[in-house]
Design a protein around this motif. Structure first.
Motif, short mmCIF file in Angstrom:
data_model
loop_
_atom_site.label_atom_id
_atom_site.label_comp_id
_atom_site.label_asym_id
_atom_site.label_seq_id
_atom_site.Cartn_x
_atom_site.Cartn_y
_atom_site.Cartn_z
N VAL A 140 0.58 -1.37 0.21
CA VAL A 140 -0.23 0.07 0.00
C VAL A 140 0.88 1.63 -0.11
O VAL A 140 0.88 2.16 -0.98
N LEU A 141 1.82 1.48 0.68
CA LEU A 141 2.71 2.53 0.93
C LEU A 141 4.04 2.96 -0.07
O LEU A 141 3.77 3.75 -0.73
N ALA A 142 4.01 1.25 -1.00
CA ALA A 142 5.02 1.59 -1.94
C ALA A 142 4.12 2.41 -3.30
O ALA A 142 4.49 2.77 -3.66
N GLU A 143 3.05 1.54 -3.93
CA GLU A 143 2.11 2.01 -4.58
C GLU A 143 1.81 3.44 -4.45
O GLU A 143 1.42 4.25 -5.27
N LEU A 144 1.49 4.10 -3.07
CA LEU A 144 1.14 5.45 -3.01
C LEU A 144 2.39 5.97 -3.19
O LEU A 144 1.84 7.59 -3.98
N LEU A 145 3.38 6.23 -2.25
CA LEU A 145 3.97 6.98 -3.07
C LEU A 145 4.41 7.67 -4.57
O LEU A 145 5.05 7.69 -4.21
N GLU A 146 4.74 6.00 -4.97
CA GLU A 146 5.13 6.01 -6.40
C GLU A 146 4.02 6.42 -7.09
O GLU A 146 4.55 7.58 -8.17
N ASP A 205 0.02 -1.32 11.87
CA ASP A 205 -1.36 -1.77 11.35
C ASP A 205 -1.97 -1.10 10.17
O ASP A 205 -3.39 -1.45 9.96
N LEU A 206 -1.56 0.60 10.00
CA LEU A 206 -2.29 1.16 8.68
C LEU A 206 -3.62 1.75 9.26
O LEU A 206 -4.43 2.21 8.51
N GLN A 207 -3.43 1.92 10.48
CA GLN A 207 -4.50 2.60 11.13
C GLN A 207 -3.81 4.51 11.29
O GLN A 207 -5.42 4.93 11.19
N HIS A 208 -3.36 4.52 10.49
CA HIS A 208 -2.78 5.27 10.50
C HIS A 208 -3.11 5.80 9.18
O HIS A 208 -2.16 5.15 8.46
N PRO A 209 -3.77 6.71 8.45
CA PRO A 209 -4.45 6.60 7.09
C PRO A 209 -2.70 6.74 6.64
O PRO A 209 -2.73 7.63 6.46
N PRO A 210 -2.40 6.19 5.29
CA PRO A 210 -1.30 6.96 4.25
C PRO A 210 -2.22 7.37 3.46
O PRO A 210 -1.24 8.13 2.52
N GLN A 211 -2.86 7.85 3.26
CA GLN A 211 -3.63 8.68 2.46
C GLN A 211 -3.40 10.13 2.48
O GLN A 211 -3.47 10.99 2.01
#
Length: 318
Positions: free
Chosen positions: A23-29, A95-101
């Protein structure tokens, strides 16, 4: 091009590592942000570090380390800060409770000059009544003790490299990350977010672990509990004076009584204050003892193959 390091402390998060990495890799890229992900396995008892190694093999921008035992979240955060190479460093839950968005918004605020970008909770999401009550009590205690509003605060922060260097330069071993980043006093901006639901696993925080965390961090950051000892002493003296005046008056008017119940109650109250005071003082002495020994905050037992540096003891880059 500026580099963003994301520090992700993990304890028994085997199920979340692969999904979080993806999730983080896709968002940042997608947002054109140069990045690295730094996972710290805090003495996990499951296959957390194995999943970190697998993620690092698939993506060279992912690195990680594992502690020799569980040293706690604070140690995990500071180990990640030590390992991070970015111009800005973001700390968030694995655990991504901090939203990557909201990361692109935090990154933009940093690019515009903010030195600390603070994530502020606008809602805690779906939690059990017991967890909400214990978390609420924890934040009320912490806000009172360290004299800053902790109710909406979290470890979800983006720090400029200069702030990271200041934090890593602090000699203390008992640290409280979210309060120390506030204490540094650098230019701060905020973003608001809703706590997200976990996709895998369960929260590792219980009522007692939150209370232990509160006491540990309060005494590492505030002297207010020690000042309470003086307050309790003053209350005891005042209470004793009132009883002394009452006893003297009754004696002078010839109405003196044995006062067995009063004496017992007085002994119990003063004894309770004394024991509580000794406990508070003892806790601070234990803190001094831990600091004087000078042991490292953590011990790293293993690192992923793409990491260079010392393994044992607090992390030092080479």
């Amino acid at each position: 091009m500026a580099l963003l390091s994301i520090v992700l402390p993990a304890y028994n998060e085997e199920q979340n590592i692969a999904n979080t990495s993806k999730v983080l890799a896709e968002l940042l890229e997608e947002n054109g942000i140069e990045y690295e992900l730094v996972f710290i396995s805090d003495g996990s008892r499951d296959g957390t570090f194995g999943q970190i190694q697998k993620a690092a093999e698939e993506n060279p921008r992912i690195r990680g380390a594992e502690f020799s035992r569980n040293f706690g979240k604070e140690a995990g955060i500071f180990a990640g800060l030590e390992m991070a190479a970015g111009d800005a460093v973001l700390v968030m839950d694995c655990d991504l409770q901090h939203p990557p968005q909201v990361i692109p918004e935090m990154w933009k605020k940093w690019q515009d000059g903010a030195e600390v970008v603070e994530g502020i909770k606008s809602g805690r999401g779906k939690e059990s009544v017991g967890h909400k009550l214990s978390a609420g009590l924890f934040y009320r205690i912490m806000s009172m003790l360290i004299k800053m509003d902790m109710r909406a605060s979290s470890d979800f922060k983006l720090l400029d490299r200069k702030v990271v260097d200041v934090l890593l330069g602090l000699p203390e071993r008992n640290t409280f990350f979210r309060a120390l980043s506030f204490w540094t006093g650098f230019r701060t901006e905020t973003v608001h977010y809703e706590v997200q639901e976990r996709q895998f696993g369960e929260s590792k925080w219980s009522f007692w672990s939150l209370m232990k965390y509160a006491i540990s961090n309060a005494t590492s950051f505030s002297t207010l509990p020690l000042q309470l000892v003086t307050v309790m002493g003053a209350i005891s003296i005042l209470f004793s004076l009132v009883l002394a005046v009452q006893t003297l008056v009754k004696f002078l008017v010839g109405d003196a009584v044995e006062g067995f119940t009063t004496v017992i109650l007085l002994i119990l109250i003063i004894g309770g204050f004394l024991m509580l005071s000794l406990g508070i003082i003892g806790h601070y002495i234990a803190r001094i003892y831990e600091e004087v020994k000078g042991r490292p905050k953590y011990i790293i037992s293993r690192v992923t193959e793409n990491v260079q540096g010392e393994v044992l003891g607090s992390w030092r880059k080479v």
